[in-house]
Design a protein around this motif. Structure first.
Motif, short mmCIF file in Angstrom:
data_model
loop_
_atom_site.label_atom_id
_atom_site.label_comp_id
_atom_site.label_asym_id
_atom_site.label_seq_id
_atom_site.Cartn_x
_atom_site.Cartn_y
_atom_site.Cartn_z
N LEU A 166 0.85 -1.20 0.00
CA LEU A 166 0.00 0.00 0.00
C LEU A 166 0.87 1.23 0.00
O LEU A 166 1.40 1.62 1.03
N LYS A 167 1.02 1.84 -1.15
CA LYS A 167 1.85 3.03 -1.17
C LYS A 167 0.97 4.26 -1.32
O LYS A 167 0.26 4.40 -2.31
N VAL A 168 1.02 5.12 -0.34
CA VAL A 168 0.25 6.35 -0.46
C VAL A 168 1.21 7.45 -0.83
O VAL A 168 2.19 7.71 -0.14
N GLU A 193 -8.95 -8.26 3.74
CA GLU A 193 -7.84 -9.08 3.26
C GLU A 193 -7.03 -9.63 4.44
O GLU A 193 -6.63 -10.78 4.45
N ARG A 194 -6.80 -8.74 5.41
CA ARG A 194 -6.03 -9.13 6.58
C ARG A 194 -6.77 -10.20 7.38
O ARG A 194 -6.18 -11.19 7.84
N ASN A 195 -8.09 -10.02 7.53
CA ASN A 195 -8.88 -11.01 8.25
C ASN A 195 -8.82 -12.37 7.56
O ASN A 195 -8.70 -13.41 8.21
N ALA A 196 -8.89 -12.34 6.23
CA ALA A 196 -8.83 -13.59 5.46
C ALA A 196 -7.47 -14.26 5.69
O ALA A 196 -7.39 -15.48 5.89
N SER A 252 2.06 -13.67 8.64
CA SER A 252 3.04 -12.69 8.15
C SER A 252 2.36 -11.72 7.17
O SER A 252 2.65 -10.52 7.18
N SER A 253 1.45 -12.23 6.35
CA SER A 253 0.71 -11.32 5.45
C SER A 253 -0.18 -10.38 6.26
O SER A 253 -0.29 -9.18 5.96
N ALA A 254 -0.82 -10.94 7.30
CA ALA A 254 -1.70 -10.11 8.15
C ALA A 254 -0.90 -8.97 8.78
O ALA A 254 -1.33 -7.82 8.77
N ASP A 255 0.30 -9.29 9.26
CA ASP A 255 1.14 -8.27 9.88
C ASP A 255 1.61 -7.23 8.87
O ASP A 255 1.70 -6.04 9.18
N ARG A 256 1.91 -7.72 7.66
CA ARG A 256 2.37 -6.78 6.64
C ARG A 256 1.27 -5.75 6.32
O ARG A 256 1.52 -4.55 6.24
N ILE A 257 0.05 -6.26 6.19
CA ILE A 257 -1.07 -5.35 5.86
C ILE A 257 -1.26 -4.33 7.00
O ILE A 257 -1.45 -3.14 6.77
N ARG A 258 -1.14 -4.84 8.21
CA ARG A 258 -1.29 -3.95 9.37
C ARG A 258 -0.23 -2.83 9.34
O ARG A 258 -0.54 -1.66 9.55
N ASN A 259 1.03 -3.23 9.05
CA ASN A 259 2.11 -2.24 9.03
C ASN A 259 1.98 -1.27 7.85
O ASN A 259 2.27 -0.09 7.98
N ASP A 260 1.53 -1.83 6.72
CA ASP A 260 1.32 -0.95 5.55
C ASP A 260 0.28 0.11 5.87
O ASP A 260 0.43 1.28 5.53
N LEU A 261 -0.79 -0.34 6.51
CA LEU A 261 -1.86 0.61 6.86
C LEU A 261 -1.34 1.66 7.84
O LEU A 261 -1.63 2.85 7.71
N LEU A 262 -0.52 1.19 8.79
CA LEU A 262 0.02 2.13 9.77
C LEU A 262 0.87 3.20 9.08
O LEU A 262 0.76 4.39 9.38
N SER A 263 1.68 2.76 8.11
CA SER A 263 2.52 3.76 7.45
C SER A 263 1.68 4.66 6.54
O SER A 263 2.11 5.75 6.17
N ALA A 264 0.47 4.21 6.22
CA ALA A 264 -0.43 5.07 5.45
C ALA A 264 -1.34 5.90 6.37
O ALA A 264 -2.30 6.51 5.94
N GLY A 265 -1.03 5.88 7.67
CA GLY A 265 -1.75 6.74 8.61
C GLY A 265 -3.01 6.13 9.20
O GLY A 265 -3.87 6.83 9.72
N VAL A 266 -3.13 4.77 9.12
CA VAL A 266 -4.33 4.12 9.65
C VAL A 266 -3.95 3.15 10.76
O VAL A 266 -3.08 2.30 10.58
#
Ligand code: ZN
Length: 507
Positions: free
Chosen positions: A433-435, A468-471, A479-493
């Motif tokens: 997720l690149k913002v 997606e993360r829940n799935a 590891s995918s769940a964590d990646r999505i979480r971190n991506d969202l965090l860096s996008a301000g969520v």
């Protein structure tokens, strides 16, 4: 018990009793529209919003009039510098003022009027003052003769009898017979806008605007007039003199004045670099509801010291309230009742209402709700909370928020709708997720500032990522769940996994 206000006119706290049943007629000195409004202005406007919301809460039918001063030295100078007509120049700041009001959850007064739309009415009032012997002409201008009005000084509680003709009390360049006199109508000057009227070519003085617009829509005597404490003298004193001299009736029954705001303990000024418009703060990433909360948190007759630390704490307080409401709405509790908690909710309601009845003591009204939040969270943690008392607590929160208006997490939605934030483009599913940093033009006190806010993910994009993360979590792909979480965090969520599911909020 009745609502009580400190009335500047009597110097006392008084029971508020409107002239007519439960109808409240009130007037607010609005903005002089030559620049974006600063947080000192908004301290007063937020106070007035809390005032009208609480009067409505108490069952009053409110009719509020707000004026916009769209002709004076500042607006004329600004329009000249910008090389555009006065009306076009002030239009821009009126529009910005409306947008700011939406951001700060300020209710729009029932009647908002511009001074330049009431020139004829002003001329009529000045003529009537002339006929009654309260005004005189000099060099094409018309002045109010303060010596002819015996009640002068009663609002500001000052005695001006010591000022002798010949002394200088202000920088007004017009010729007056007594230095206390003030201008009602200014003779046209070269290069300045003017109106052709029976008084001659010219423009109105500032004070006459408010007398005319308030009495036109609210009657010769009305209930509340409010403004910043800097307006007590001479502006409001002069309004009383003009209005009462013309009608022979009391002008306003309750005068409410908000103390001013300072920044980090100092007077706010451009030269000290501590001058902020609302837009300056938004451009720095602060949320409008946090600004509203901070401005509302200090009772209106106390000076408010604005600090960034205070703003940060305001945001934390709002988060605490929202978390509590979320828990109250989403968490599962055992069925049944808890009479003790039921009466605890009732007590919180009584306490915050009593605080606001007492000259709008917002600090105590906030304390009442935070005591409730703290004690109830503890009761919930101990398993004492019951499903049956849920509505009583939601009711208290809803009532409290009818006045404070900060519980709804809609800053992002409003900033986006009003053009302060753009939706980010997100890479297709699966990719990171690149913002990208956006460039949104925000008009601040320094003119247009570019790229002050970044683009942000749209709500649907965030929901998609969470699904997606829940799935991923369900199939054990942590590891995918964590990646999505971190991506969202860096996008301000920020994601929060609660008992009631995954909740997200913007940083
Ligand atoms: Zn005014």
């Amino acid at each position: 018990m009745a609502v009580r206000f400190y009335n500047t006119l009597s110097g006392k706290v008084e029971d508020f009793v409107p002239l007519e049943d439960n109808k409240v007629r009130m007037y607010t000195c609005g903005l002089t529209v030559y620049d974006y409004a600063h947080i000192g202005n908004y301290r007063t406007f937020v106070f007035q919003d809390i005032l009208r919301r609480y009067l409505k809460y108490r069952g009053y039918d409110v009719l509020q009039v707000m004026n916009l001063t769209d002709v004076d030295d500042n607006t004329i100078r600004g329009a000249k510098a910008a090389g555009i007509p006065l009306r076009e120049y002030t239009d821009k700041f009126i529009k910005a003022f409306k947008v700011d009001g939406q951001l700060l959850n300020l209710e729009t007064p029932e009647i908002v009027v511009r001074a330049t739309d009431h020139i004829d009415d002003m001329v009529k009032l000045i003529q009537s003052l002339e006929e009654k012997g309260y005004a005189y002409r000099s060099d094409g201008s018309v002045y109010f003769s303060v010596g002819s009005f015996p009640g002068y000084g009663k609002l500001a509680q000052i005695d001006l009898s010591g000022i002798r003709p010949g002394a200088r009390v202000d920088s007004d360049k017009y010729d007056k017979t007594d230095p206390r006199d003030f201008v009602l109508w200014k003779a046209a000057k070269e290069d300045e806008p003017f109106w052709e009227t029976p008084l001659g070519r010219g423009r109105p003085g500032w004070h006459i605007e408010c007398s005319v617009m308030s009495m036109k829509y609210l009657g010769e005597t009305f209930d509340i007039h409010s403004g910043g404490s800097d307006l007590v003298f001479p502006h409001h004193e002069n309004e009383i003199a003009q209005s009462e001299a013309a009608t022979g009736k009391p002008f306003v029954r309750y005068w409410l004045h908000a103390e001013h705001l300072i920044v980090n303990g100092e007077k706010m000024s451009k030269s000290l670099g501590n001058f902020f418009t609302l837009r300056d703060l938004i451009a720095r990433g602060h949320k409008p509801t946090a600004i509203r909360y901070l401005l509302a948190s200090v009772p209106f007759r106390k000076q408010l010291n604005f600090t960034f630390d205070g703003l940060h704490q305001a945001q934390q307080s709002i988060d605490r309230l929202r978390n509590f409401r979320y828990r109250l709405t989403m968490e599962k509790f055992p069925p049944g009742e808890n009479p003790e908690l039921q009466s605890r909710a009732q007590k919180a309601r009584t306490t915050f209402e009593e605080a606001l009845d007492d000259n709008l003591n917002t600090a105590e009204a906030l304390a009442a709700i935070f005591d409730l939040v703290r004690e109830t969270n503890t009761a919930m943690d101990r398993g004492e909370f019951r499903d049956g008392v849920r509505p009583a607590f939601l009711d208290v929160l809803e009532r409290w928020d009818r006045v404070f208006a900060v519980l709804e997490d809609n800053d992002h939605e409003k900033l986006r709708r009003l053009g302060f934030i753009k939706d980010a483009k997100v890479e297709p599913t699966g990719a990171s997720l690149k913002v990208e940093a956006g460039t949104v033009d925000v008009q601040t006190s320094n003119g247009y500032t570019s790229a002050v806010l970044t683009e942000a993910l749209a709500d649907e994009e965030i929901e998609k990522c969470i699904a997606e993360r829940n799935a991923a979590r369900r199939r054990g792909d942590f590891s995918s769940a964590d990646r999505i979480r971190n991506d969202l965090l860096s996008a301000g969520v920020i994601l929060e996994d609660t008992k009631a599911g995954t909740r997200w909020k913007r940083k």
